[in-house]
Design a protein around this motif. Structure first.
Motif, PDB file in Angstrom:
ATOM      1  N   ASP A   1       0.804  -1.223   0.000  1.00  0.00           N
ATOM      2  CA  ASP A   1       0.000   0.000   0.000  1.00  0.00           C
ATOM      3  C   ASP A   1       0.842   1.281   0.000  1.00  0.00           C
ATOM      4  O   ASP A   1       0.507   2.248  -0.682  1.00  0.00           O
ATOM      5  CB  ASP A   1      -0.945   0.013   1.206  1.00  0.00           C
ATOM      6  CG  ASP A   1      -2.044  -1.031   1.089  1.00  0.00           C
ATOM      7  OD1 ASP A   1      -2.175  -1.617  -0.014  1.00  0.00           O
ATOM      8  OD2 ASP A   1      -2.764  -1.266   2.079  1.00  0.00           O
ATOM      9  N   GLY A   2       1.915   1.324   0.765  1.00  0.00           N
ATOM     10  CA  GLY A   2       2.660   2.575   0.900  1.00  0.00           C
ATOM     11  C   GLY A   2       3.832   2.740  -0.038  1.00  0.00           C
ATOM     12  O   GLY A   2       4.507   3.779  -0.015  1.00  0.00           O
ATOM     13  N   LEU A   3       4.096   1.737  -0.888  1.00  0.00           N
ATOM     14  CA  LEU A   3       5.305   1.778  -1.706  1.00  0.00           C
ATOM     15  C   LEU A   3       5.334   2.965  -2.667  1.00  0.00           C
ATOM     16  O   LEU A   3       6.383   3.561  -2.897  1.00  0.00           O
ATOM     17  CB  LEU A   3       5.451   0.471  -2.489  1.00  0.00           C
ATOM     18  CG  LEU A   3       5.881  -0.767  -1.700  1.00  0.00           C
ATOM     19  CD1 LEU A   3       5.979  -1.962  -2.630  1.00  0.00           C
ATOM     20  CD2 LEU A   3       7.230  -0.530  -1.014  1.00  0.00           C
ATOM     21  N   GLU A   4       4.203   3.276  -3.247  1.00  0.00           N
ATOM     22  CA  GLU A   4       4.166   4.309  -4.285  1.00  0.00           C
ATOM     23  C   GLU A   4       3.485   5.589  -3.810  1.00  0.00           C
ATOM     24  O   GLU A   4       3.119   6.442  -4.627  1.00  0.00           O
ATOM     25  CB  GLU A   4       3.427   3.773  -5.523  1.00  0.00           C
ATOM     26  CG  GLU A   4       4.034   2.508  -6.108  1.00  0.00           C
ATOM     27  CD  GLU A   4       5.438   2.749  -6.631  1.00  0.00           C
ATOM     28  OE1 GLU A   4       5.660   3.792  -7.281  1.00  0.00           O
ATOM     29  OE2 GLU A   4       6.320   1.907  -6.373  1.00  0.00           O
ATOM     30  N   ARG A   5       3.321   5.764  -2.520  1.00  0.00           N
ATOM     31  CA  ARG A   5       2.622   6.938  -1.985  1.00  0.00           C
ATOM     32  C   ARG A   5       3.263   8.236  -2.457  1.00  0.00           C
ATOM     33  O   ARG A   5       2.580   9.226  -2.733  1.00  0.00           O
ATOM     34  CB  ARG A   5       2.621   6.851  -0.460  1.00  0.00           C
ATOM     35  CG  ARG A   5       2.062   8.053   0.268  1.00  0.00           C
ATOM     36  CD  ARG A   5       1.937   7.754   1.752  1.00  0.00           C
ATOM     37  NE  ARG A   5       1.661   8.942   2.525  1.00  0.00           N
ATOM     38  CZ  ARG A   5       2.514   9.508   3.375  1.00  0.00           C
ATOM     39  NH1 ARG A   5       3.709   8.969   3.554  1.00  0.00           N
ATOM     40  NH2 ARG A   5       2.186  10.589   4.048  1.00  0.00           N
ATOM     41  N   TRP A   6       4.570   8.255  -2.575  1.00  0.00           N
ATOM     42  CA  TRP A   6       5.285   9.463  -2.942  1.00  0.00           C
ATOM     43  C   TRP A   6       4.930   9.968  -4.332  1.00  0.00           C
ATOM     44  O   TRP A   6       5.070  11.163  -4.628  1.00  0.00           O
ATOM     45  CB  TRP A   6       6.802   9.234  -2.854  1.00  0.00           C
ATOM     46  CG  TRP A   6       7.326   8.185  -3.791  1.00  0.00           C
ATOM     47  CD1 TRP A   6       7.396   6.854  -3.564  1.00  0.00           C
ATOM     48  CD2 TRP A   6       7.842   8.388  -5.111  1.00  0.00           C
ATOM     49  NE1 TRP A   6       7.933   6.194  -4.648  1.00  0.00           N
ATOM     50  CE2 TRP A   6       8.217   7.118  -5.606  1.00  0.00           C
ATOM     51  CE3 TRP A   6       8.036   9.520  -5.908  1.00  0.00           C
ATOM     52  CZ2 TRP A   6       8.766   6.965  -6.868  1.00  0.00           C
ATOM     53  CZ3 TRP A   6       8.592   9.361  -7.176  1.00  0.00           C
ATOM     54  CH2 TRP A   6       8.945   8.097  -7.643  1.00  0.00           C
TER      55      TRP A   6
END
Length: 467
Positions: free
Chosen positions: A447-452
């Motif tokens: 879930d957070g891998l591509e947040r940026w």
């Protein structure tokens, strides 16, 4: 400090308590002294005496809960928090602190209810809004955004305002309004930098000193491991790199006890005499074998109060201990270091969106975060090359892609047998005190891998640093 000075100070603090038995500040000062001296039980006993004499003293309950939380005794603290809110149900702060401890022990629904109760009593409480944001898995609604905007219009500055801006960054992201989200994260960091300064040049100076002091020749002459000695496992890296996840995995192994983020190495370095950021490294290079061994013994003794089992291995998960990798090799030759690496943009941006307490100096802009990342990598890689095999690197993205394979490799490097409990780390009920507390109680996901990427157009300072 001269011999006897601590006792004289304690005597003065106890005399102040005796002369003003109802003084909150006198009790705070004495409890702080006792806890700093590793005597948390004495601090709790002091407050129990107060409560026995004056059972209706809410300040004593509040202080006792704070001591227990600081001593990492969360389950005991919960009981005290509950007694306090029963006696002072219309006060917002006890509900806020209760929510923090509920989050720590893995009760997110109850934590949300406690934070909501605090906000019902004090709608402008930035600490409570940030408490909700720090759950990570909690999603804000439009009503929350409007309520926080009203709170911000009345904010008076300080850490509460900083936390309110961080919470608003999360709230606007939940609405897919990423420009507004980024603006609040930037404002939060800007305000925090005025309260908790960070010196990027000092960090770079430290790394140069590390390279000069911890040479291959010196590291090769480090003491050999002591058979049967307690074996610390230091988990280092950038904040938000996945270090809490690694600790949770290891804490699920029957031979490993997790001690969380410890400050003892920093205190040992500071106690060497030179208070400049790079001064301790130069001083270490002048110490003999007996002095280095004494520092290692001091570390082991100082963390003993946090150990509650006889497991042979224990973790110290302070990310900033990367700067002490060479020192660890000198004073704790039986120790092992795990360096957790995460994609540069993902890691630095996640740190940019995270509130760090006032005890943690961290860069407050993207350019300094990129520089900090480079300094950390430079320092760890230098010690790794100078002392091959001492540091095991874990790539966060590789762990996400192949959990079992990476866990097996990690355990093998630590000379630990494989245990399937490490793959069920999310079922571990232990208290977790970092911003990742809720995330590590879920199975690994992407879930957070591509947040940026939702903020990519504002991340040029991170990208340019790579060029």
């Amino acid at each position: 400090m001269a011999n006897g000075a601590p006792n004289l100070r304690e005597q003065r603090l106890r005399r102040a308590v005796e002369e003003e038995p109802a003084s909150v500040q006198a009790h705070v000062d004495l409890c702080t002294f006792l806890c700093d001296a590793g005597r948390g039980d004495d601090a709790v006993a002091l407050l129990d005496d107060v409560l026995e004499r004056t059972p209706d003293a809410p300040w004593a309950l509040s202080l006792k809960a704070g001591v227990l939380d600081a001593e990492r005794r969360a389950e005991e603290a919960l009981v005290v928090h509950e007694a306090l809110i029963a006696r002072a149900p219309q006060a917002a702060v006890p509900w806020l602190n209760y929510g923090h401890t509920l989050k720590t022990v893995g009760r997110p629904a109850d934590a949300i209810a406690a934070y909501r109760r605090a906000l019902a009593l004090d709608p402008d409480n930035g600490f409570a809004w940030h408490g909700l944001a720090s759950l990570r898995t909690y999603r804000f609604g439009l009503d929350d955004v409007m309520a926080m905007e009203r709170a911000l219009s009345r904010a008076r500055g300080g850490l509460g305002t900083v936390q309110l801006h961080f919470a608003m960054g999360k709230a606007y992201a939940d609405q897919d309004r990423f420009e507004a989200s980024f603006r609040h994260y930037a404002k939060a960091n800007d305000l925090r930098s005025g309260l908790v300064p960070y010196d990027a040049d000092a960090t770079s100076d430290l790394v140069r000193a590390i390279r000069a002091v911890f040479t291959p020749g010196r590291l090769a002459r480090a003491a050999t491991p002591v058979r049967g000695a307690p074996a610390p496992i230091f988990i280092v890296g950038m904040p938000r790199s996945g270090s809490t996840l690694i600790e949770q995995i290891l804490a699920s192994h029957p031979l490993v006890e997790a001690l969380g983020e410890r400050h003892e190495l920093n205190e040992i370095a500071a106690g060497l005499g030179d208070t400049s950021p790079a001064g301790w490294a130069s001083l270490v290079g002048t110490l003999g074998a007996d002095e280095l061994r004494e520092l290692g013994d001091r570390y082991l003794e100082s963390v003993r109060r946090y150990r509650h089992s006889d497991r042979p291995f224990f973790t110290d998960k302070m990310p900033a201990n990367w700067q002490y990798a060479g020192l660890i090799r000198f004073i704790l030759p039986q120790a092992k270091i795990i360096d957790v690496r995460r994609h540069r943009l993902a890691c630095c941006f996640s740190a940019f969106t995270t509130y760090f307490n006032s005890r943690t100096p961290m860069p407050a802009n993207l350019a300094d975060l990129a520089r900090y990342y480079d300094d950390y990598v430079d320092a760890v890689d230098h010690v790794d090359m100078a002392s091959p095999g001492f540091i095991h690197k874990v790539c966060y993205e590789d762990l996400i892609d192949d959990v079992e394979g990476e866990v097996r490799h990690l355990l093998a490097r630590l000379d630990l047998p494989f245990d399937s409990g490490c793959l069920r780390f999310h079922e571990n009920p232990r208290a977790v005190y970092t911003p990742s507390a809720q995330q590590v109680r879920q199975p690994i996901n992407r879930d957070g891998l591509e947040r940026w990427r939702s903020y990519e157009i504002w991340l040029d300072p991170l990208k340019n640093a790579q060029a």
